[in-house]
Scaffold this motif. Structure first.
Motif, mmCIF file in Angstrom:
data_model
loop_
_atom_site.group_PDB
_atom_site.id
_atom_site.type_symbol
_atom_site.label_atom_id
_atom_site.label_comp_id
_atom_site.label_asym_id
_atom_site.label_seq_id
_atom_site.Cartn_x
_atom_site.Cartn_y
_atom_site.Cartn_z
ATOM 1 N N ARG A 1 0.839 -1.215 0.000
ATOM 2 C CA ARG A 1 0.000 0.000 0.000
ATOM 3 C C ARG A 1 0.865 1.253 0.000
ATOM 4 N NH1 ARG A 1 -3.077 -2.711 4.105
ATOM 5 N NH2 ARG A 1 -5.017 -3.578 3.267
ATOM 6 N N ARG A 2 1.912 1.229 0.796
ATOM 7 C CA ARG A 2 2.818 2.378 0.878
ATOM 8 C C ARG A 2 3.488 2.638 -0.479
ATOM 9 N NH1 ARG A 2 4.931 0.959 5.503
ATOM 10 N NH2 ARG A 2 6.616 -0.274 4.577
ATOM 11 N N LEU A 3 3.914 1.557 -1.146
ATOM 12 C CA LEU A 3 4.562 1.692 -2.451
ATOM 13 C C LEU A 3 3.576 2.209 -3.489
ATOM 14 C CD1 LEU A 3 7.104 1.223 -4.175
ATOM 15 C CD2 LEU A 3 6.312 -1.128 -4.527
ATOM 16 N N GLU A 4 2.361 1.689 -3.491
ATOM 17 C CA GLU A 4 1.347 2.147 -4.451
ATOM 18 C C GLU A 4 1.030 3.626 -4.230
ATOM 19 O OE1 GLU A 4 -1.314 -1.792 -5.499
ATOM 20 O OE2 GLU A 4 -1.712 -0.735 -3.619
ATOM 21 N N ALA A 5 0.942 4.024 -2.966
ATOM 22 C CA ALA A 5 0.654 5.432 -2.669
ATOM 23 C C ALA A 5 1.788 6.332 -3.164
ATOM 24 C CB ALA A 5 0.440 5.612 -1.170
ATOM 25 N N GLN A 6 3.007 5.877 -2.993
ATOM 26 C CA GLN A 6 4.156 6.674 -3.433
ATOM 27 C C GLN A 6 4.214 6.775 -4.945
ATOM 28 O OE1 GLN A 6 7.924 5.159 -2.146
ATOM 29 N NE2 GLN A 6 9.032 7.027 -2.619
ATOM 30 N N LEU A 7 3.924 5.659 -5.630
ATOM 31 C CA LEU A 7 3.993 5.653 -7.089
ATOM 32 C C LEU A 7 2.747 6.242 -7.730
ATOM 33 C CD1 LEU A 7 5.520 2.087 -7.683
ATOM 34 C CD2 LEU A 7 6.713 4.296 -7.690
ATOM 35 N N GLY A 8 1.645 6.265 -7.000
ATOM 36 C CA GLY A 8 0.405 6.795 -7.543
ATOM 37 C C GLY A 8 -0.255 5.881 -8.554
ATOM 38 N N VAL A 9 -0.038 4.568 -8.440
ATOM 39 C CA VAL A 9 -0.614 3.615 -9.383
ATOM 40 C C VAL A 9 -0.859 2.293 -8.649
ATOM 41 C CG1 VAL A 9 1.640 2.761 -10.157
ATOM 42 C CG2 VAL A 9 -0.337 2.524 -11.660
ATOM 43 N N ARG A 10 -1.936 1.609 -9.035
ATOM 44 C CA ARG A 10 -2.242 0.308 -8.427
ATOM 45 C C ARG A 10 -1.340 -0.757 -9.033
ATOM 46 N NH1 ARG A 10 -6.233 -2.067 -5.506
ATOM 47 N NH2 ARG A 10 -7.443 -0.129 -5.472
ATOM 48 N N LEU A 11 -0.694 -1.522 -8.190
ATOM 49 C CA LEU A 11 0.206 -2.588 -8.639
ATOM 50 C C LEU A 11 -0.429 -3.968 -8.542
ATOM 51 C CD1 LEU A 11 3.465 -1.344 -6.852
ATOM 52 C CD2 LEU A 11 2.803 -0.974 -9.241
ATOM 53 N N LEU A 12 -1.373 -4.112 -7.608
ATOM 54 C CA LEU A 12 -2.018 -5.410 -7.393
ATOM 55 C C LEU A 12 -3.522 -5.230 -7.323
ATOM 56 C CD1 LEU A 12 0.264 -6.808 -4.520
ATOM 57 C CD2 LEU A 12 0.399 -7.407 -6.944
ATOM 58 N N ASN A 13 -4.257 -6.140 -7.943
ATOM 59 C CA ASN A 13 -5.700 -6.222 -7.761
ATOM 60 C C ASN A 13 -5.976 -7.270 -6.697
ATOM 61 O OD1 ASN A 13 -6.589 -4.299 -9.684
ATOM 62 N ND2 ASN A 13 -6.222 -5.764 -11.336
#
Length: 302
Positions: A39-51
């Protein structure tokens, strides 16, 4: 943009395991910790990585692109950090091997226990599958393959028996009922138990050889199993009298010796060269892999 290395590792672990629990189990962390890191990584990148659903985790297109680049990159980071291993009295770390199921069944059982006993500070992770993957992209240090499957830029070291054979066998009850083949072409009139690779291709034709003559036949039968995980089902079906099976001799040998299976066309069984441990030649060899290579070269080949 800088991302925390532990968060990147968490994402890779979850993506490869296709789940937070399995990712935690493989990496020794907790599922909740991995979830928070992703979640932290997705928030930083601004994109969903996993569904995510309640039952499964799937990598998004963006996540897959990141995973394809991260796997080799993180492996290089591990290799760089592994340089300090040369200053230790005993090598330590994780060794990841990608091997076919046949190797995990027939080659590694006599090698792994004494290796782990000799190197207690090394953790061995074995991924057994029948699909042919890029070992670096899969996050593995080395793999086991047969000569025809080796890539050109790989270094190959012999492992396991240098000559193997494919064997055909069936239960005596089946052969008493259906007759004993005298020639490979006779198999076309028999019930044969087949396998299917992950690519969808069947494990046919079956190939036999005697006195320089090679015969290929495309048998049919009542059972098709996935190569790897379901092969034991085909073996049990053969023992129960469902038909004739063709497989590595080493896989069938215990059942041949016990009498549960009877050899079929034994004078036609085809020999082939044994497998190789292979690894990329363009990077430093991690200390755990170097220890395993030295162990194999010292004669511990199964």
């Amino acid at each position: 943009m800088k991302a925390d290395l532990s968060d990147l590792n968490a994402f890779v672990a979850v993506a490869r395991a296709k789940g937070f629990r399995d990712g935690a189990r493989a990496g020794g962390g907790s599922a909740s910790g991995l979830s928070e890191a992703v979640r932290r990584l997705e928030a930083q990148l601004g994109v969903r990585l996993l569904n995510r659903t309640t039952r499964s985790v799937a990598v998004t297109e963006a996540g897959q692109r990141l995973l394809d680049r991260l796997g080799p990159a993180l492996l290089e980071v591990e290799t760089a950090l592994d340089v300090v291993n040369s200053f230790r009295d005993r090598p330590a770390g994780t060794l990841r091997l990608n091997v076919p199921v046949s190797a995990s069944r027939l080659i590694l059982p006599t090698i792994v226990p004494p290796f782990l006993a000799a190197y207690p500070e090394i953790r061995l992770e074995v991924v057994a599958e029948e699909s042919f993957v890029d070992v670096l992209a899969a996050g593995c240090d080395a793999g086991i393959r047969y000569d025809e499957r080796l890539e050109q830029d790989m270094i190959a070291v012999p492992i396991g028996p240098r000559v193997q054979r494919f064997a055909a066998a069936a239960a005596t009850a089946y052969l008493d009922r259906a007759g004993r083949p005298a020639h490979p072409r006779d198999l076309l009139g028999h019930a044969c138990l087949l396998g299917r690779f992950a690519s969808g291709a069947l494990t046919t034709p079956w190939e036999f050889e005697r006195d320089g003559e090679v015969v290929r036949v495309d048998p049919a039968g009542p059972l098709i199993v996935s190569v790897g995980g379901a092969i034991d089902l085909a073996v049990e079906a053969a023992i129960a009298g469902s038909g004739i099976i063709s497989l590595f001799e080493g896989w069938l040998r215990p059942h041949l010796d016990s009498g549960a299976l009877e050899p079929v066309l034994e004078t036609w069984w085809q020999s082939f060269p044994g497998p190789f441990l292979y690894y990329p030649g363009r990077r430093l060899v991690p200390a755990p892999l170097r220890a395993f290579l030295d162990f194999i070269k010292a004669g511990h080949r199964a």
